[in-house]
Design a protein around this motif. Structure first.
Motif, PDB file in Angstrom:
ATOM      1  N   ILE A   1       0.842  -1.207   0.000  1.00  0.00           N
ATOM      2  CA  ILE A   1       0.000   0.000   0.000  1.00  0.00           C
ATOM      3  C   ILE A   1       0.881   1.263   0.000  1.00  0.00           C
ATOM      4  O   ILE A   1       0.414   2.361   0.288  1.00  0.00           O
ATOM      5  N   GLY A   2       2.145   1.077  -0.325  1.00  0.00           N
ATOM      6  CA  GLY A   2       3.052   2.228  -0.451  1.00  0.00           C
ATOM      7  C   GLY A   2       3.353   2.904   0.873  1.00  0.00           C
ATOM      8  O   GLY A   2       3.691   4.093   0.906  1.00  0.00           O
ATOM      9  N   ALA A   3       3.251   2.154   1.961  1.00  0.00           N
ATOM     10  CA  ALA A   3       3.443   2.773   3.278  1.00  0.00           C
ATOM     11  C   ALA A   3       4.799   2.422   3.877  1.00  0.00           C
ATOM     12  O   ALA A   3       5.024   2.654   5.057  1.00  0.00           O
ATOM     13  N   ASP A   4       5.687   1.892   3.059  1.00  0.00           N
ATOM     14  CA  ASP A   4       6.977   1.481   3.616  1.00  0.00           C
ATOM     15  C   ASP A   4       8.035   2.565   3.504  1.00  0.00           C
ATOM     16  O   ASP A   4       9.143   2.412   3.966  1.00  0.00           O
ATOM     17  N   VAL A   5       7.701   3.651   2.866  1.00  0.00           N
ATOM     18  CA  VAL A   5       8.691   4.722   2.740  1.00  0.00           C
ATOM     19  C   VAL A   5       7.966   6.060   2.670  1.00  0.00           C
ATOM     20  O   VAL A   5       6.874   6.174   2.122  1.00  0.00           O
ATOM     21  N   GLY A   6       8.569   7.062   3.287  1.00  0.00           N
ATOM     22  CA  GLY A   6       8.040   8.420   3.172  1.00  0.00           C
ATOM     23  C   GLY A   6       6.857   8.716   4.056  1.00  0.00           C
ATOM     24  O   GLY A   6       6.268   9.787   3.962  1.00  0.00           O
ATOM     25  N   GLU A   7       6.457   7.776   4.910  1.00  0.00           N
ATOM     26  CA  GLU A   7       5.352   8.048   5.831  1.00  0.00           C
ATOM     27  C   GLU A   7       5.849   7.821   7.259  1.00  0.00           C
ATOM     28  O   GLU A   7       6.723   6.975   7.484  1.00  0.00           O
ATOM     29  N   PRO A   8       5.291   8.556   8.210  1.00  0.00           N
ATOM     30  CA  PRO A   8       5.767   8.423   9.593  1.00  0.00           C
ATOM     31  C   PRO A   8       5.258   7.148  10.248  1.00  0.00           C
ATOM     32  O   PRO A   8       4.437   7.171  11.147  1.00  0.00           O
ATOM     33  N   ILE A   9       5.721   6.039   9.709  1.00  0.00           N
ATOM     34  CA  ILE A   9       5.295   4.729  10.222  1.00  0.00           C
ATOM     35  C   ILE A   9       6.541   3.953  10.647  1.00  0.00           C
ATOM     36  O   ILE A   9       7.472   3.795   9.851  1.00  0.00           O
TER      37      ILE A   9
ATOM     38  N   LEU B   1      16.371  -1.614   6.120  1.00  0.00           N
ATOM     39  CA  LEU B   1      16.137  -3.021   5.794  1.00  0.00           C
ATOM     40  C   LEU B   1      17.430  -3.832   5.949  1.00  0.00           C
ATOM     41  O   LEU B   1      17.428  -4.954   6.463  1.00  0.00           O
ATOM     42  N   ALA B   2      18.528  -3.234   5.502  1.00  0.00           N
ATOM     43  CA  ALA B   2      19.828  -3.920   5.591  1.00  0.00           C
ATOM     44  C   ALA B   2      20.213  -4.160   7.049  1.00  0.00           C
ATOM     45  O   ALA B   2      20.783  -5.195   7.389  1.00  0.00           O
ATOM     46  N   LYS B   3      19.895  -3.189   7.897  1.00  0.00           N
ATOM     47  CA  LYS B   3      20.253  -3.347   9.310  1.00  0.00           C
ATOM     48  C   LYS B   3      19.332  -4.367  10.002  1.00  0.00           C
ATOM     49  O   LYS B   3      19.756  -5.100  10.875  1.00  0.00           O
TER      50      LYS B   3
ATOM     51  N   TRP C   1      13.946  -4.954  -0.976  1.00  0.00           N
ATOM     52  CA  TRP C   1      15.092  -4.057  -1.181  1.00  0.00           C
ATOM     53  C   TRP C   1      15.272  -3.702  -2.654  1.00  0.00           C
ATOM     54  O   TRP C   1      15.708  -2.594  -2.987  1.00  0.00           O
ATOM     55  N   SER C   2      14.882  -4.632  -3.532  1.00  0.00           N
ATOM     56  CA  SER C   2      14.983  -4.336  -4.966  1.00  0.00           C
ATOM     57  C   SER C   2      14.059  -3.185  -5.356  1.00  0.00           C
ATOM     58  O   SER C   2      14.396  -2.365  -6.207  1.00  0.00           O
ATOM     59  N   ARG C   3      12.925  -3.158  -4.701  1.00  0.00           N
ATOM     60  CA  ARG C   3      11.952  -2.109  -5.007  1.00  0.00           C
ATOM     61  C   ARG C   3      12.531  -0.727  -4.649  1.00  0.00           C
ATOM     62  O   ARG C   3      12.398   0.229  -5.402  1.00  0.00           O
ATOM     63  N   HIS C   4      13.169  -0.640  -3.502  1.00  0.00           N
ATOM     64  CA  HIS C   4      13.791   0.630  -3.128  1.00  0.00           C
ATOM     65  C   HIS C   4      14.884   1.007  -4.128  1.00  0.00           C
ATOM     66  O   HIS C   4      15.014   2.152  -4.544  1.00  0.00           O
ATOM     67  N   LEU C   5      15.653   0.003  -4.491  1.00  0.00           N
ATOM     68  CA  LEU C   5      16.763   0.292  -5.393  1.00  0.00           C
ATOM     69  C   LEU C   5      16.268   0.728  -6.766  1.00  0.00           C
ATOM     70  O   LEU C   5      16.834   1.634  -7.388  1.00  0.00           O
TER      71      LEU C   5
ATOM     72  N   CYS D   1      26.404  -2.603   0.713  1.00  0.00           N
ATOM     73  CA  CYS D   1      26.310  -1.463  -0.203  1.00  0.00           C
ATOM     74  C   CYS D   1      25.385  -0.378   0.369  1.00  0.00           C
ATOM     75  O   CYS D   1      25.571   0.806   0.097  1.00  0.00           O
ATOM     76  N   SER D   2      24.382  -0.803   1.130  1.00  0.00           N
ATOM     77  CA  SER D   2      23.325   0.123   1.532  1.00  0.00           C
ATOM     78  C   SER D   2      23.797   1.316   2.364  1.00  0.00           C
ATOM     79  O   SER D   2      23.429   2.454   2.062  1.00  0.00           O
TER      80      SER D   2
END
Lengths: 176, 516
Positions: free
Chosen positions: B296-304, B402-404, B426-430, B466-467
């Motif tokens: 739902i696109g809530a894994d980045v850019g939201e205060p979650i 995610l890497a940590k 992680w591929s999605r972020h990349l 790399c991250s």
């Protein structure tokens, strides 16, 4: 663990023949490209061989490769940069080119085809950016712009832009 | 396009025309224009002459100047690449396929040629590598015939699981370590005391359901009660993934690592005091939650934020509006062990990016406005640059987090499905950062009137390595761009070029991983 070979796609022996044929045809081109990336010759040769083995593994896994030659240059580029980062120093191809230019300065055939113009162009090529040179190299190896883009990790329009800038510089040098 | 064809063709179009890289529609347009325009015909001749000059140089100067290979080309040795299981399931993620190669990262030249592979050297390296010391919590599974035994990988007391006396005797008789049987060190110790032996080392590309590059060492001997030992190690850190010991009289023992939360098969006589509860929340559950957030696109850019404890995963959303709260409830409600919390933000107000941007008018921006002659276009370029930088920084943060949370040593013991989920995440972020690369490059080329400098890819052996480098490079680039474009700092653009080159280098490190 099972030792049974399970191949999806072409027969194992066909794949090996295909990989060997590609290897014979293109290994020197890939080696040359790796040298231009700055790899020392022994590393470039090892890396080139590794590229073709990876090609074989990829096909063995059942993946299709639309243009094998473009694929091997892409893998060679990425592997080459990785290897280059690990080797102690970059081995510039330009030293060898310079030497050869000096050696050939008395070549009558070269004189007949406007040696001075060639030398100006070759100097201009030496002054191009790394990416411009890579685009020209891969273009001369027969790769399409899209394939060059995939090989060196840039967009197709960037390839076009790099080539245009390179050509502009070469024209300027030729007409000086 | 047809409109532009009525004017002169630009050099890029002519080059693409000469290289047959235009669509047939555009090529027809250029051809039509060339018929009527002697200037462009002349221009085309010059473009062709220039690429002809390069091609001549390529074939007659550059290629012959390449030093010959130092050794004769060897035939490809296909014995070094053997597939032991069916091909992996293909996913729709471009990087997921590439990630199958993540385990391939190892010194490229060590073992890259079959002739160099040496069992003693490999075992020696593996005995001192990062994965050499068996962690006390690690558990292994020993299979022999229809029986399975799960035990600590390293026995710290003289006690052994009940019912393992026969197995233990087998190991001791062969002079093979029973206390730490699943290690390169024990293998090397056994091998070194053999008066006669034969070795074979090969590279395999999958073991069971694991895809990657692994080294398989096999030693056979006519001496003693253990006739053959096979040890398969990961190529990156030489961790054992499979060991097969063939004792005489057809006793074969296969050893693998027992997954941390795997419920072991009950072995008759084995104490039933496993402390791990069946309902324990682990990495797999956490990944399922992250995948649901990503959907739902809530894994980045939201205060979650999320936090995992042994029995639950707590998701905390700060200042989330009611409709978004419903989305989150719908996405996460059916997952076990998830606690969803919503809190209102405190009174701390951070200046927005836009407010910061409005604060100054940098010299670089003024120059760009003058050069382009269109201030609004210059502003649009600056805004795009800052937006893309923001966006890639957010992704780099998410990637690093995610890497940590899932370092390499955790990733390698995940079940295949969880590993696939992690790779997709992680591929999605990349991929998102990759999109920013093209946009940043294009606008920076205009801003700086120069192409981006290239730099070698930063060497790293796994995406988790790399991250943090990408995160640091993204932070530097973002600060440099903000300072140079939205502040009052006088900048020549060199700082931006350098920061961008470092960022590209960090990003290229993932590419280098991807092709392995």
């Amino acid at each position: 663990m099972s030792g049974k070979l399970i191949i999806d796609g072409p027969r194992e022996s066909d794949l090996q023949l295909h990989a060997e044929e590609l290897y014979r045809e293109s290994r020197n081109d890939v080696y040359a490209y790796l040298i231009t990336l700055g790899l020392a010759p022994p590393l470039a040769q090892d890396t080139a061989q590794e590229v073709f083995l990876r090609y074989y593994v990829t096909r063995q896994r059942g993946e299709t490769v639309e243009n094998p030659r473009a694929w091997i240059f892409r893998v060679a580029h990425n592997l080459g940069l990785n290897v280059r980062a690990r080797q102690s120093r970059v081995h510039p191809i330009d030293e060898n080119v310079e030497k050869r230019l000096t050696d050939e300065s008395a070549d009558p055939e070269r004189g007949a085809i406007d040696r001075q113009r060639r030398q100006r162009v070759e100097k201009a090529i030496g002054d191009l950016s790394g990416q411009q040179k890579q685009c020209l190299f891969l273009r001369a190896e027969g790769l399409r712009y899209r394939e060059i883009a995939e090989a060196i990790g840039i967009s197709s329009s960037s390839v076009s832009e790099f080539l245009k800038r390179a050509v502009t510089k070469l024209r300027k040098a030729a007409n000086e | 396009m047809s409109k532009s064809m009525r004017t002169h063709s630009d050099p890029e179009h002519l080059l693409r025309y000469a290289d047959q890289e235009l669509s047939s529609f555009d090529a027809d347009g250029v051809a039509g224009h060339l018929r009527d325009c002697p200037d462009c015909r002349e221009e085309l001749l010059e473009v062709r002459a220039a690429i002809g000059d390069y091609d001549w140089y390529h074939g007659n100067t550059l290629k012959p100047a390449v030093p010959p290979p130092p050794a004769q080309w060897k035939d490809l040795d296909f014995r070094t690449v053997v597939t032991l299981s069916p091909p992996p399931v293909r996913t729709s993620y471009r990087w997921a396929a590439a990630a199958a190669g993540l385990f391939l990262i190892v010194s490229v030249y060590f073992l890259s040629r079959p002739g160099r592979v040496d069992a003693a050297e490999l075992l020696s390296r593996a005995s001192v590598a990062g994965g050499a010391v068996t962690p006390p919590e690690k558990r292994i599974q020993l299979k022999t015939g229809s029986r399975t035994l799960v035990r600590p990988a390293r026995m710290t007391t003289v006690e052994s699981p009940q019912d393992s006396a026969v197995l233990r005797a087998l190991f001791e008789q062969a002079n093979y370590s029973w206390d730490d049987p699943f290690s390169a060190r024990s293998f090397a110790r056994w091998r070194s005391q053999l008066p006669q032996k034969e070795d074979r080392v090969r590279i395999v590309t999958s073991v069971g359901d694991r895809i990657g590059r692994f080294y398989e060492v096999r030693t056979t001997t006519s001496y003693g009660t253990l006739s053959e030992a096979n040890l398969t190690l990961t190529s990156g850190d030489f961790r054992p993934v499979l060991e097969t010991l063939k004792f005489r009289e057809n006793n074969t023992v296969e050893i693998t690592e027992a997954l941390p939360f795997e419920k072991p098969e009950r072995v008759p006589g084995l104490p039933s005091s496993r402390k791990t509860p069946v309902t324990e929340i682990g990495a797999a559950e956490e990944l399922r939650v992250l995948a649901a957030l990503a959907r739902i696109g809530a894994d980045v850019g939201e205060p979650i934020e999320w936090e995992r404890s042994s029995d639950r995963i707590t998701i905390t959303g700060t200042g989330i509006d009611p409709s978004r709260q419903s989305d989150l409830r719908a996405a996460l409600g059916s997952l076990p062990g998830v606690e969803l919390r919503f809190v209102e933000p405190g009174n701390v107000t951070l200046p927005s990016g836009d407010a910061q941007r409005a604060a100054g008018s940098a010299a670089l921006v003024s120059e760009l406005e003058q050069r382009l002659g269109r201030p609004e276009e210059a502003r649009a370029i600056v805004d795009r640059l800052l937006d893309q930088s923001d966006s890639s920084l957010l992704r780099a943060h998410a990637l690093d987090k995610l890497a940590k949370r899932f370092p390499h040593e955790v990733e390698v013991v995940l079940d295949p499905s969880s590993r696939q989920t992690l790779t997709a995440l992680w591929s999605r972020h990349l991929q998102a950062v990759e999109t920013s690369r093209a946009l940043l490059r294009k606008d920076l080329a205009v801003l700086l009137s120069a192409e981006a400098n290239e730099a070698p890819a930063h060497p790293c052996s796994a995406w988790q390595e790399c991250s943090p480098v990408l995160l640091k490079a993204s932070q530097d680039l973002d600060q440099t761009l903000t300072r140079s474009l939205a502040g009052n700092t006088v900048s020549t653009g060199i700082e931006i070029e350098d920061a961008f080159a470092r960022w590209l280098s960090a990003l290229d490190s993932f590419h280098a991983l991807a092709t392995r």
